[in-house]
Design a protein around this motif. Structure first.
Motif, PDB file in Angstrom:
ATOM      1  N   THR A 261     -42.091 -16.108 -70.036  1.00  0.00           N
ATOM      2  CA  THR A 261     -41.677 -17.395 -70.172  1.00  0.00           C
ATOM      3  C   THR A 261     -42.190 -17.627 -71.691  1.00  0.00           C
ATOM      4  O   THR A 261     -41.909 -18.601 -72.216  1.00  0.00           O
ATOM      5  CB  THR A 261     -42.429 -18.355 -69.325  1.00  0.00           C
ATOM      6  OG1 THR A 261     -43.743 -18.273 -69.223  1.00  0.00           O
ATOM      7  CG2 THR A 261     -41.580 -18.118 -67.858  1.00  0.00           C
ATOM      8  N   ARG A 262     -43.091 -16.849 -72.347  1.00  0.00           N
ATOM      9  CA  ARG A 262     -43.729 -17.012 -73.661  1.00  0.00           C
ATOM     10  C   ARG A 262     -43.307 -15.957 -74.554  1.00  0.00           C
ATOM     11  O   ARG A 262     -43.615 -14.877 -74.002  1.00  0.00           O
ATOM     12  CB  ARG A 262     -45.217 -17.397 -73.653  1.00  0.00           C
ATOM     13  CG  ARG A 262     -45.270 -18.670 -72.640  1.00  0.00           C
ATOM     14  CD  ARG A 262     -46.873 -19.124 -72.510  1.00  0.00           C
ATOM     15  NE  ARG A 262     -46.947 -20.167 -71.601  1.00  0.00           N
ATOM     16  CZ  ARG A 262     -48.093 -20.829 -71.532  1.00  0.00           C
ATOM     17  NH1 ARG A 262     -48.871 -20.678 -72.649  1.00  0.00           N
ATOM     18  NH2 ARG A 262     -48.288 -22.117 -70.868  1.00  0.00           N
ATOM     19  N   ALA A 263     -43.067 -16.467 -75.776  1.00  0.00           N
ATOM     20  CA  ALA A 263     -43.097 -15.233 -76.879  1.00  0.00           C
ATOM     21  C   ALA A 263     -44.248 -14.439 -76.967  1.00  0.00           C
ATOM     22  O   ALA A 263     -44.370 -13.089 -77.375  1.00  0.00           O
ATOM     23  CB  ALA A 263     -42.559 -15.792 -78.210  1.00  0.00           C
ATOM     24  N   SER A 264     -45.327 -15.089 -76.636  1.00  0.00           N
ATOM     25  CA  SER A 264     -46.957 -14.457 -76.970  1.00  0.00           C
ATOM     26  C   SER A 264     -46.972 -13.440 -75.835  1.00  0.00           C
ATOM     27  O   SER A 264     -47.824 -12.685 -76.007  1.00  0.00           O
ATOM     28  CB  SER A 264     -47.742 -15.389 -77.034  1.00  0.00           C
ATOM     29  OG  SER A 264     -47.695 -16.012 -76.063  1.00  0.00           O
ATOM     30  N   GLY A 265     -46.193 -13.903 -74.814  1.00  0.00           N
ATOM     31  CA  GLY A 265     -46.627 -13.107 -73.633  1.00  0.00           C
ATOM     32  C   GLY A 265     -47.845 -13.444 -72.824  1.00  0.00           C
ATOM     33  O   GLY A 265     -48.255 -12.931 -71.586  1.00  0.00           O
ATOM     34  N   GLU A 266     -48.511 -14.525 -73.321  1.00  0.00           N
ATOM     35  CA  GLU A 266     -49.760 -15.001 -72.632  1.00  0.00           C
ATOM     36  C   GLU A 266     -49.279 -15.617 -71.382  1.00  0.00           C
ATOM     37  O   GLU A 266     -48.298 -16.331 -71.256  1.00  0.00           O
ATOM     38  CB  GLU A 266     -50.464 -15.872 -73.543  1.00  0.00           C
ATOM     39  CG  GLU A 266     -51.183 -15.386 -74.801  1.00  0.00           C
ATOM     40  CD  GLU A 266     -51.774 -16.110 -75.684  1.00  0.00           C
ATOM     41  OE1 GLU A 266     -51.602 -17.318 -75.548  1.00  0.00           O
ATOM     42  OE2 GLU A 266     -52.134 -15.771 -76.595  1.00  0.00           O
ATOM     43  N   GLN A 267     -50.151 -15.544 -70.350  1.00  0.00           N
ATOM     44  CA  GLN A 267     -49.904 -16.000 -68.963  1.00  0.00           C
ATOM     45  C   GLN A 267     -50.354 -17.505 -69.057  1.00  0.00           C
ATOM     46  O   GLN A 267     -51.535 -18.026 -69.676  1.00  0.00           O
ATOM     47  CB  GLN A 267     -50.484 -15.461 -68.075  1.00  0.00           C
ATOM     48  CG  GLN A 267     -49.792 -14.026 -67.884  1.00  0.00           C
ATOM     49  CD  GLN A 267     -50.303 -13.173 -66.812  1.00  0.00           C
ATOM     50  OE1 GLN A 267     -50.515 -13.872 -65.775  1.00  0.00           O
ATOM     51  NE2 GLN A 267     -50.471 -12.114 -67.088  1.00  0.00           N
ATOM     52  N   PRO A 268     -49.688 -18.657 -68.498  1.00  0.00           N
ATOM     53  CA  PRO A 268     -50.303 -20.090 -68.217  1.00  0.00           C
ATOM     54  C   PRO A 268     -51.525 -20.048 -67.581  1.00  0.00           C
ATOM     55  O   PRO A 268     -51.370 -19.253 -66.495  1.00  0.00           O
ATOM     56  CB  PRO A 268     -49.123 -20.620 -67.437  1.00  0.00           C
ATOM     57  CG  PRO A 268     -48.049 -19.741 -67.156  1.00  0.00           C
ATOM     58  CD  PRO A 268     -48.519 -18.160 -67.616  1.00  0.00           C
ATOM     59  N   THR A 269     -52.401 -20.636 -68.122  1.00  0.00           N
ATOM     60  CA  THR A 269     -53.844 -20.731 -67.286  1.00  0.00           C
ATOM     61  C   THR A 269     -53.507 -21.693 -66.092  1.00  0.00           C
ATOM     62  O   THR A 269     -52.821 -22.788 -66.134  1.00  0.00           O
ATOM     63  CB  THR A 269     -54.799 -21.120 -68.248  1.00  0.00           C
ATOM     64  OG1 THR A 269     -54.420 -22.157 -69.033  1.00  0.00           O
ATOM     65  CG2 THR A 269     -55.089 -19.823 -69.108  1.00  0.00           C
ATOM     66  N   SER A 284     -57.213 -10.109 -68.080  1.00  0.00           N
ATOM     67  CA  SER A 284     -57.321  -9.515 -69.106  1.00  0.00           C
ATOM     68  C   SER A 284     -57.427 -10.244 -70.527  1.00  0.00           C
ATOM     69  O   SER A 284     -56.753 -11.271 -70.228  1.00  0.00           O
ATOM     70  CB  SER A 284     -56.064  -8.519 -69.246  1.00  0.00           C
ATOM     71  OG  SER A 284     -54.782  -9.314 -69.111  1.00  0.00           O
ATOM     72  N   SER A 285     -58.139  -9.695 -71.469  1.00  0.00           N
ATOM     73  CA  SER A 285     -58.010 -10.621 -72.600  1.00  0.00           C
ATOM     74  C   SER A 285     -56.875 -10.158 -73.473  1.00  0.00           C
ATOM     75  O   SER A 285     -56.542  -8.990 -73.317  1.00  0.00           O
ATOM     76  CB  SER A 285     -59.512 -10.264 -73.125  1.00  0.00           C
ATOM     77  OG  SER A 285     -59.530  -8.875 -73.523  1.00  0.00           O
ATOM     78  N   GLY A 327     -44.456 -11.013 -78.671  1.00  0.00           N
ATOM     79  CA  GLY A 327     -45.943 -10.825 -78.403  1.00  0.00           C
ATOM     80  C   GLY A 327     -46.550  -9.369 -78.354  1.00  0.00           C
ATOM     81  O   GLY A 327     -46.201  -8.473 -77.950  1.00  0.00           O
ATOM     82  N   LEU A 328     -48.041  -9.371 -78.841  1.00  0.00           N
ATOM     83  CA  LEU A 328     -48.515  -8.209 -78.854  1.00  0.00           C
ATOM     84  C   LEU A 328     -49.052  -7.728 -77.209  1.00  0.00           C
ATOM     85  O   LEU A 328     -49.226  -8.735 -76.410  1.00  0.00           O
ATOM     86  CB  LEU A 328     -49.908  -8.043 -79.436  1.00  0.00           C
ATOM     87  CG  LEU A 328     -49.854  -8.555 -80.880  1.00  0.00           C
ATOM     88  CD1 LEU A 328     -51.191  -8.455 -81.658  1.00  0.00           C
ATOM     89  CD2 LEU A 328     -48.625  -7.925 -81.900  1.00  0.00           C
ATOM     90  N   GLY A 329     -49.301  -6.475 -76.720  1.00  0.00           N
ATOM     91  CA  GLY A 329     -49.708  -6.204 -75.476  1.00  0.00           C
ATOM     92  C   GLY A 329     -48.620  -6.794 -74.433  1.00  0.00           C
ATOM     93  O   GLY A 329     -47.335  -6.777 -74.823  1.00  0.00           O
ATOM     94  N   ARG A 330     -48.926  -6.630 -73.158  1.00  0.00           N
ATOM     95  CA  ARG A 330     -47.938  -6.784 -72.159  1.00  0.00           C
ATOM     96  C   ARG A 330     -47.546  -8.373 -72.134  1.00  0.00           C
ATOM     97  O   ARG A 330     -48.228  -9.234 -72.278  1.00  0.00           O
ATOM     98  CB  ARG A 330     -48.809  -6.486 -70.861  1.00  0.00           C
ATOM     99  CG  ARG A 330     -48.882  -5.056 -70.594  1.00  0.00           C
ATOM    100  CD  ARG A 330     -49.998  -4.809 -69.290  1.00  0.00           C
ATOM    101  NE  ARG A 330     -49.678  -3.106 -68.943  1.00  0.00           N
ATOM    102  CZ  ARG A 330     -49.033  -2.906 -67.882  1.00  0.00           C
ATOM    103  NH1 ARG A 330     -48.310  -3.539 -67.191  1.00  0.00           N
ATOM    104  NH2 ARG A 330     -49.400  -1.436 -67.723  1.00  0.00           N
ATOM    105  N   PRO A 331     -46.299  -8.405 -71.599  1.00  0.00           N
ATOM    106  CA  PRO A 331     -45.250  -7.392 -71.405  1.00  0.00           C
ATOM    107  C   PRO A 331     -44.562  -7.090 -72.659  1.00  0.00           C
ATOM    108  O   PRO A 331     -43.526  -6.347 -72.164  1.00  0.00           O
ATOM    109  CB  PRO A 331     -44.572  -7.974 -70.162  1.00  0.00           C
ATOM    110  CG  PRO A 331     -44.448  -9.670 -70.652  1.00  0.00           C
ATOM    111  CD  PRO A 331     -45.897  -9.738 -71.335  1.00  0.00           C
ATOM    112  N   HIS A 332     -44.478  -7.601 -73.470  1.00  0.00           N
ATOM    113  CA  HIS A 332     -43.649  -7.615 -74.682  1.00  0.00           C
ATOM    114  C   HIS A 332     -43.743  -6.280 -75.719  1.00  0.00           C
ATOM    115  O   HIS A 332     -42.944  -5.849 -76.272  1.00  0.00           O
ATOM    116  CB  HIS A 332     -43.482  -8.603 -75.423  1.00  0.00           C
ATOM    117  CG  HIS A 332     -43.254 -10.028 -74.855  1.00  0.00           C
ATOM    118  ND1 HIS A 332     -42.441 -10.247 -73.691  1.00  0.00           N
ATOM    119  CD2 HIS A 332     -43.696 -11.237 -74.796  1.00  0.00           C
ATOM    120  CE1 HIS A 332     -42.176 -11.260 -73.147  1.00  0.00           C
ATOM    121  NE2 HIS A 332     -43.273 -12.171 -73.838  1.00  0.00           N
TER     122      HIS A 332
END
Ligand code: ZN
Length: 400
Positions: A261-269, A284-285, A327-332
């Motif tokens: 849901t985000r270009a960065s791939g970060e998960q909502p907190t 995971s950081s 985004g870097l890392g998972r999932p992109h």
């Protein structure tokens, strides 16, 4: 170790894998396969990785390798022979070995355009002019399984156990939970197959259970959806076309696709936003980004936002943000490079990350909800943005 193994069934090669290791373990083999009449079992065991399913007629290849047809047992082939007759990457897996008979090679039955045509024209029941969400939710669940490298085909009982709660939580508020419908009727999409049961009408749950029917994405659909760009585009399309008012963060996390849901791939907190159930804590950081590129892009644009041109002033300087397009890392798994970076103001960074705006091939910046052009992206002569990254971002936005 590192050798390749091919699986053969019904005169075809049906899968390949890499051998990670060989070992002998009689108790494990007995537990997995049991024993035959002579109390023997298959105690030589291979650990496999990178399993990929496909279909390729085997006869010509086996004849070229002078291996008796049909294949009946484990057969070893030297690496150079394999390379000569059996290129195994995506491009050559469909092509014929040279100098063989004229038997036509089985062509893939589904291409990319057909995949997306099928995904955008799912036949869904409508209820008060709202399309049922059973099929798109089920497809997202199936794509989540592919992303997690789980089996493509699933038995009815497992399907019911996993999909029914999703239909309960993400289906239309007053619709009945009927997992047997997508299990059976997704076949009309051309992307889905059902094995083990064949009858003209929708089977009942007990018929599905008794026949131990299995269902899942077709091999061709799975082959396409294992690629990261097609997967991002499919998820974006299904969400934007059929699941407009569903909590996507929640749904995608439940099917193992958190981050899409985000270009960065970060998960909502988790937090007190809207009183929703707390989400799984992020353990995971985020992957390390190269600060040199971050500084470079900000200096290149003098902290001016590439979308709106504004520059946030601070007491002694200016402020801007470096945004990764993919985004870097998972999932992109985007690359850390200037071609994958934008210099944005905080507002446009959030809008770009949360898929509210996207950038078209002609560099126009459009609002995702309406498609309207709002800006032209500002581009420095030394900044070569990779169009494929913007295409991936548009895929997440449901714009194909
Ligand atoms: Zn801006």
């Amino acid at each position: 170790m590192g050798d390749e193994v091919l699986f053969y069934a019904g005169k075809k090669f049906v899968a390949k894998a890499t051998i990670l290791g060989l070992f002998r373990n009689r108790p494990l083999a007995t537990a997995v396969w049991g024993v035959d009449e002579a109390h023997k079992t298959w105690e030589h065991i291979m650990a496999l990785g990178d399993v990929a399913e496909f279909e390729m007629p085997a006869e010509n290849v086996l004849r070229a390798l002078r291996v008796p047809v049909p294949l009946r047992s484990l057969t070893l082939v030297r690496a150079e022979e394999r390379r000569r007759f059996l290129g195994m990457d995506d491009r050559v897996v469909r092509s014929r070995p040279e100098g063989n008979s004229s038997r036509p090679e089985q062509a893939p039955t589904l291409n990319r355009e057909e995949l997306f045509r099928s995904l955008s024209t799912l036949k869904t029941h409508t209820r008060e002019q709202r399309p049922s969400r059973h099929k798109p939710v089920t497809l997202l669940w199936a794509i989540g399984r592919l992303a997690a490298r789980q089996d493509r085909m699933v038995e009815w009982e497992t399907f019911r156990r996993e999909v029914a709660p999703l239909l309960q939580d993400f289906g239309l508020p007053d619709s009945k939970v009927t997992p047997e419908y997508p299990f059976w009727h997704l076949r009309t999409s051309g992307l889905w197959c059902v094995e083990g049961i064949d009858q003209p009408s929708t089977p009942t749950r007990s018929q599905l259970a008794a026949s131990r029917a299995r269902a899942g994405l077709t091999m061709d659909a799975a082959r396409l959806l294992r690629r990261s760009l097609a997967r991002a585009e499919a998820i974006g399309l299904l969400c934007s076309k059929y699941l407009g008012d569903v909590d996507r963060d929640e749904l995608l996390e439940r099917v193992g696709l958190a981050g899409y849901t985000r270009a960065s791939g970060e998960q909502p907190t988790s937090g007190p936003s809207g009183g929703m159930a707390p989400r799984r804590p992020v353990t995971s950081s985020p992957p390390a980004r190269d600060q040199r590129f971050v500084e470079q892009i900000k200096v290149m644009y003098g902290h001016e936002c590439q979308v709106c041109g504004s520059r946030v002033e601070t007491r002694y300087s200016h402020y801007s943000e470096a945004a990764h397009i993919r985004g870097l890392g998972r999932p992109h798994e985007g690359p850390d490079e200037l071609a994958n970076l934008l210099c944005l103001c905080p507002n446009h960074h959030v809008e770009f990350d949360r898929l509210a705006i996207y950038i078209d091939e002609d560099w126009s910046v459009r609002r995702n909800s309406t498609g309207a052009v709002e800006y032209q992206l500002k581009l420095h002569a030394d900044h070569a943005i990779e169009q494929e990254h913007l295409r991936y971002h548009r895929g997440l936005c449901g714009r194909i």
